[in-house]
Design an enzyme around this catalytic site. Structure first.
Site, PDB file in Angstrom:
ATOM      1  N   ASN A 143      26.191  25.421  40.581  1.00  0.00           N
ATOM      2  CA  ASN A 143      24.916  26.148  40.669  1.00  0.00           C
ATOM      3  C   ASN A 143      24.507  26.755  39.323  1.00  0.00           C
ATOM      4  OD1 ASN A 143      26.497  28.415  40.382  1.00  0.00           O
ATOM      5  ND2 ASN A 143      26.301  29.082  42.511  1.00  0.00           N
ATOM      6  N   TYR A 174      39.372  38.536  46.937  1.00  0.00           N
ATOM      7  CA  TYR A 174      39.334  37.273  46.177  1.00  0.00           C
ATOM      8  C   TYR A 174      40.539  36.406  46.551  1.00  0.00           C
ATOM      9  CZ  TYR A 174      40.216  34.126  42.290  1.00  0.00           C
ATOM     10  OH  TYR A 174      40.516  33.016  41.553  1.00  0.00           O
ATOM     11  N   ARG A 214      44.035  49.879  35.341  1.00  0.00           N
ATOM     12  CA  ARG A 214      42.948  49.264  36.114  1.00  0.00           C
ATOM     13  C   ARG A 214      43.451  49.097  37.551  1.00  0.00           C
ATOM     14  NH1 ARG A 214      40.813  43.425  34.125  1.00  0.00           N
ATOM     15  NH2 ARG A 214      42.845  42.799  34.927  1.00  0.00           N
TER      16      ARG A 214
HETATM   17  N1  UDP Z   1      43.572  44.005  30.178  1.00  0.00           N
HETATM   18  C1  UDP Z   1      43.443  45.107  29.333  1.00  0.00           C
HETATM   19  N2  UDP Z   1      42.208  45.368  28.797  1.00  0.00           N
HETATM   20  C2  UDP Z   1      41.111  44.587  29.049  1.00  0.00           C
HETATM   21  C3  UDP Z   1      41.259  43.470  29.890  1.00  0.00           C
HETATM   22  C4  UDP Z   1      42.501  43.206  30.443  1.00  0.00           C
HETATM   23  O1  UDP Z   1      44.410  45.824  29.097  1.00  0.00           O
HETATM   24  O2  UDP Z   1      40.020  44.902  28.532  1.00  0.00           O
HETATM   25  C5  UDP Z   1      44.888  43.707  30.771  1.00  0.00           C
HETATM   26  C6  UDP Z   1      44.888  43.729  32.299  1.00  0.00           C
HETATM   27  O3  UDP Z   1      45.153  45.025  32.766  1.00  0.00           O
HETATM   28  C7  UDP Z   1      46.002  42.736  32.632  1.00  0.00           C
HETATM   29  C8  UDP Z   1      45.965  41.747  31.476  1.00  0.00           C
HETATM   30  O4  UDP Z   1      45.239  42.391  30.427  1.00  0.00           O
HETATM   31  O5  UDP Z   1      47.251  43.383  32.615  1.00  0.00           O
HETATM   32  C9  UDP Z   1      45.273  40.445  31.822  1.00  0.00           C
HETATM   33  O6  UDP Z   1      44.016  40.759  32.391  1.00  0.00           O
HETATM   34  P1  UDP Z   1      42.931  39.652  32.719  1.00  0.00           P
HETATM   35  O7  UDP Z   1      41.735  40.365  33.270  1.00  0.00           O
HETATM   36  O8  UDP Z   1      42.737  38.780  31.526  1.00  0.00           O
HETATM   37  O9  UDP Z   1      43.613  38.741  33.834  1.00  0.00           O
HETATM   38  P2  UDP Z   1      44.248  39.112  35.271  1.00  0.00           P
HETATM   39  O10 UDP Z   1      45.726  39.225  35.049  1.00  0.00           O
HETATM   40  O11 UDP Z   1      43.610  40.359  35.764  1.00  0.00           O
HETATM   41  O12 UDP Z   1      43.908  37.912  36.095  1.00  0.00           O
END
Ligand code: UDP
Length: 328
Positions: free
Chosen positions: A33, A142, A281
């Site tokens: 899409n 998700y 997070r």
């Molecule tokens: N992370 C971070 N700062 C950011 C984005 C991600 O510290 O701005 C950390 C996040 O907490 C995780 C890792 O990087 O431990 C990978 O995050 P990402 O979102 O790339 O992938 P996920 O593991 O969530 O699928």
């Protein structure tokens, strides 16, 4: 050579898989899409059908358009945090629309189906590395939406003989080593492109989400797997589907902390990465590392880019050559 329909084939992992299919001499038709995908990510030899899985008539029309050797299903909403805020949107768009796609594939006699699944199926795992049969308890709507499709595929095989491969991706990263494709999300939330942009001065300092986790340096550990290796895994998985269905965890089997990713980007770019320590997070498990023993043994998969610096280098090169992503 086969003819494959690729939903979400204009997206990040989808477009790299389309390239792997066409490089191997297969025909790929993309159904996307273009909400997150980029038409520019597709070569001139690839037909693009702009359509949405929410519209059963257009799904049925493309499935009825000739004979298919398989469907590779990437199209999905894919942000864990967003799914915690909008659970029903994820369960409906990924879950229900995906179930409809599987039903249409069965009805149209598609023999094989490959699903982009996720490490989020395992929630917060207690045992590392994560095996395929480790406790499944999705960490978000998700992950739950992907589990809905894995379970639907189980029944589609048992009742109708649709063979499927569920590939649980860990952290897809990097870019086509030939420089033809890269990662271009809007908004970008993934660690490696954000760290690279911080190094290049294109974004403010990176926020490191927590340094008080029970890991060696206190930051989260993830299993970064090169997107070209992920793409190759789809082709190998298709070859497994002659008489059975499979589920594979798909990661490098090595974990790297957020601070190690920052160090790798500093090394590759030759620039310092400005960063701050921010709060955790919500929903981030401390460690996610796959066992890839099963896909190595059963499909003959071996990553060609297992090294974090090589993964980062391909991502860095693409972001330097495409400062505005595909929009350039
Ligand atoms: N992370 C971070 N700062 C950011 C984005 C991600 O510290 O701005 C950390 C996040 O907490 C995780 C890792 O990087 O431990 C990978 O995050 P990402 O979102 O790339 O992938 P996920 O593991 O969530 O699928």
């Amino acid at each position: 050579m086969g003819r494959y329909l690729v939903t979400g084939g204009a997206g990040y992992v989808g477009s790299h898989t389309v390239l792997a299919l066409t490089d191997a001499g297969h025909e790929a038709v993309v159904f996307d899409n273009l909400r997150q995908g980029h038409a520019q990510a597709l070569g001139p030899d690839v037909r693009l059908v702009v359509g949405d899985l929410a519209d059963p008539a257009s799904v049925d029309a493309i499935l009825a358009d000739g004979k298919w050797d398989g469907v590779l299903h990437f199209a999905a909403l894919s942000l864990v945090g967003e799914s915690m805020r909008e659970p029903y949107r994820y369960l409906l768009e990924n879950g229900v629309n995906g179930i409809r796609l599987i039903e249409a594939c069965v009805r149209r006699g598609v023999p094989r189906f490959v699903l982009s699944s996720t490490a989020n199926l395992f929630g917060t795992p207690t045992r590392i590395p994560i095996l395929e049969d480790s406790g499944i308890d999705p960490g978000s709507p998700y992950g739950e939406s992907k589990l809905m499709l894995e379970r639907t595929l189980h029944w589609a095989d048992r009742i109708h003989g649709l063979r499927s491969a569920c590939l649980r991706y860990f952290n897809a990263a990097g870019a086509d080593p030939g420089g033809r494709l890269g990662e271009d999300h809007d908004p970008e939330t993934h660690l490696i492109p954000l760290v690279i942009d911080a190094a290049l001065g294109r974004r403010p300092a990176l926020q490191v989400f927590g340094n008080d986790y029970p890991t060696l340096d206190g930051t989260c550990i993830r299993d970064y797997v090169h997107v070209a290796d992920l793409a190759q895994a789809h082709l190998l998985a298709l070859d497994c589907l002659t008489d059975r269905s499979v589920c594979f965890n798909l990661g490098n089997g090595q974990g790297h902390s957020v601070l190690e990713v920052i160090a790798a980007v500093e090394h590759v770019s030759g620039r310092p990465v400005p960063y701050n320590i921010a709060p955790r997070r919500a929903g981030d498990p401390p460690v996610l590392v796959a066992s890839s023993a099963r896909i190595r043994a059963e499909a003959g998969w071996t990553p060609h880019f297992p090294d974090l610096q090589d993964i980062v280098r391909t991502a860095f090169d693409w972001r330097v050559s495409h400062p505005h992503g595909y929009a350039a």
